[in-house]
Every structure is written in C-alpha cells, then in structure tokens.
Design an enzyme around this catalytic site. Structure first.
Site, short mmCIF file in Angstrom:
data_model
loop_
_atom_site.label_atom_id
_atom_site.label_comp_id
_atom_site.label_asym_id
_atom_site.label_seq_id
_atom_site.Cartn_x
_atom_site.Cartn_y
_atom_site.Cartn_z
N SER A 1 0.83 -1.20 0.00
CA SER A 1 0.00 0.00 0.00
C SER A 1 0.87 1.26 0.00
O SER A 1 1.71 1.42 -0.88
CB SER A 1 -0.96 -0.04 1.19
OG SER A 1 -1.98 0.91 1.05
N ASP B 1 -9.04 -6.97 -3.54
CA ASP B 1 -8.68 -5.71 -2.89
C ASP B 1 -9.79 -4.68 -3.11
O ASP B 1 -10.09 -4.31 -4.24
CB ASP B 1 -7.35 -5.19 -3.46
CG ASP B 1 -6.78 -4.03 -2.67
OD1 ASP B 1 -7.51 -3.46 -1.83
OD2 ASP B 1 -5.61 -3.68 -2.88
N HIS C 1 -6.81 -6.33 0.89
CA HIS C 1 -5.75 -5.34 0.73
C HIS C 1 -4.46 -5.74 1.43
O HIS C 1 -3.39 -5.26 1.06
CB HIS C 1 -6.24 -3.99 1.28
CG HIS C 1 -5.34 -2.85 0.97
ND1 HIS C 1 -4.98 -2.49 -0.31
CD2 HIS C 1 -4.70 -1.96 1.80
CE1 HIS C 1 -4.18 -1.45 -0.28
NE2 HIS C 1 -3.98 -1.11 0.99
#
Length: 330
Positions: free
Chosen positions: A157, A279, A307
């Site tokens: 991320s 995700d 995620h």
C-alpha cells in the site's frame, strides 16, 4: 627481502545478533503501550516481544541527534544473500508482518521489519520532522548503519510509495523491489496540508478512533469474523497510543505527504508487483499501470485476499518473495 605476507580471512558466512531489550513480566518491551496486553492474536504477541529500538543518526531541519528507532532484527545476518526489508502501510507498524515474518525466517531469508519514521513504536519524544524527505533519510541512515548491503525492499500500500520514493533517491541501497497493492499514484495529502493545525489535530483524533479503524479493517480483509477484526483493529491502532503519535501525524499531513508518480518510470530495478484478487481499497488496474510503467517488472495476483495479503495469505506472499529473491520468479 620479501615483505611479510598478510593472510586475510574471508568474512564469516553469518553474524548472529544479540537482542537486548528491557521487557515486562509478559516478555513485551516496556516501551510498548500497555494496550499490548489486550491483544489476543498469538502471532502479534510473539512478534511484539521481538521489537527492539536501535539508534539511528538523523539530521533534518533543526533536529540533530539519534532516533531510537523500532524494528524487528533478524536473529542471524547473512553475508551472501540480499536481506529482505519489510515496510508497512500508512500509519501502521511492523506488527503488520506478524504472520509473514516468521515464515520468511523459516525460509532462511534474513529479514528486517522496520517502522517508518513517525509511525510504529520509536522514541520520538523529541520529535524530528516526519515529512516524506525525513522518512526517506531515516530509512537510509538505518540501512547505512545496520544493513549495509543492497536489499530486497518490500512495501504494501503506502509502503510501496515509501519504497519507490526511497529507491529513486538511493538506488544503490536496493537490489530488488516488491510492491504489494501499491498506492503509488496518490498525489500526497492534497488539500489537507492547507488545514489549520487545530482542524488537523481534530482529523487525526478521528483517524485514531476505533469505529473508523474497524471500518477500514472490514474493507481491508477479504473475510474474517468480527471478533478477529476487532482484535486486528486493536493491533493496527496500537502505535496510536504512543505519546508523540498525534504530533507526528499532523506534521506528515501538513507537509503534503508523498507524490512519487513521476519517479516510477525511472526505476529500473527488478520489481515484483503483487495485487490481491479481492482488494477493495486499491484497484488492480493501478497494479497493471505500475507494471506497464516500470522498466523491469513482473505481476502476480494473490487469490482469496484483500488489501493486506501478508496478513490473510502469508504463505502465498512468502512463496512469492522467496522465489523472487532466489531468481526463480524472474
């Protein structure tokens, strides 16, 4: 007359670290928030006991000194392989790697898990700047002081954004990149940097709140029971209990954050781009875009994961990292 011949021994194949940390009765470092006692996840509890602080020299702005920086060090430092260095997501900590870290060690990979400056469990009572440049410089000084070899830098991320930003500035410090559900195209903190500090602090208090964190957790994971989500939420906000956290977060917000999109096409390191099948936070289309813009990348998808696949599907992530490190994948 011949001069004396000096025989230099080769470096040892591995160096064993000595871990020195003051712990409480349950084995947790005393600098961790007391709320660690309420965590139920056995992987988080086990990894928390290995968190240490190491001095990292830092000179940024008016700050001069060493930051006692939290991380998880490998038990053995190898000399013939690139170390794996794990970053974490936005506003998180090294505990994010609680299910993956032990498996990487079992795969005989020298593995570090590092708390990015301004997050995690470092000692920031004397607060340095916590903008993107300071985070980058802090990571470089830690690498230069302790790791000292090109590394396989892993970022999920926003951690992927941190990794791209670092690699663009210090390419010599990186061997390969692993970018997981990369949030690399965001344009900083946007108009948040224009907020008055009083409003910024109010926003940060909201960011810390349990309901908002629980909602983010529900979105982040593919499928997990409510009780597990509650515990994982508490793990994810544990570092928010550090006394300096609000000040560090506000400093980052008003600094403008990260904007690395223009750097991506200049990264020529071998890169593994990882996206998750389910995700709900970062679109897989951004991973495909990243694959197309990077000069030397491959893409792999993790099934049955949201995620944070390194929490939900750690065996798959470890297999990808291990194969990528050994050259089997690329």
């Amino acid at each position: 007359m011949m001069g004396s011949l000096k025989i230099i021994s080769p470096p040892p194949p591995a160096t064993r670290f000595r871990q020195r940390v003051t712990a409480n009765g349950d084995g947790f470092p005393t600098f961790l928030p007391k709320e660690i006692q309420n965590i139920k996840d056995p992987f988080a509890r086990a990894l928390a006991q290995r968190i240490v602080r190491i001095p990292v020299p830092l000179q940024m702005g008016n700050f001069r000194g060493s930051v006692m920086s939290s991380c998880i060090k490998p038990l053995v430092q190898l000399h013939d392989k690139s170390p794996v260095v794990l970053l974490h997501c936005f506003d998180s900590s090294c505990l994010e790697w609680r299910r993956t870290y032990p498996l990487l060690e079992q795969a005989c990979l020298e593995t570090w898990a590092i708390d990015v400056l301004g997050w995690g469990f470092s000692d920031l009572e004397k607060l340095p700047p916590c903008d993107a440049a300071s985070k980058r410089h802090h990571l470089f000084e830690l690498w230069k002081t302790y790791i000292k070899r090109p590394m396989i830098l892993v970022g999920p991320s926003l951690g992927a954004t941190v990794a791209v930003d670092f690699t663009a500035t210090y390419p010599e410090a990186v061997d390969k990149l692993v970018l997981i559900n990369a949030n690399a195209y965001s344009e900083g903190t946007g108009r948040l940097k224009e907020l008055p500090k009083s409003i910024a602090y109010a926003g940060v208090k909201l960011l810390k709140s349990f309901p908002l964190r629980l909602l983010a957790n529900v979105l982040a994971f593919c499928s997990s029971p409510l009780s597990e989500n509650i515990d994982w939420t508490n793990i994810g906000r544990l570092h928010c209990q550090m006394p300096w956290w609000e000040d560090a977060m506000v400093d980052f917000m008003i600094s403008g954050g990260y904007n690395v999109a223009s750097h991506i096409k200049h990264i020529d390191h071998k890169t593994l781009v990882v996206c998750s099948e389910n995700d709900q936070i970062v679109s897989n289309q951004l991973s495909v875009k990243l694959l197309c813009e990077l000069a030397n990348a491959v893409l792999r998808e993790v099934p049955d994961s949201g995620h944070l696949p390194h929490v939900e599907n750690p065996k798959h992530i470890v297999k990808l990292i291990s194969d990528f490190a050994s050259g089997k994948l690329y």
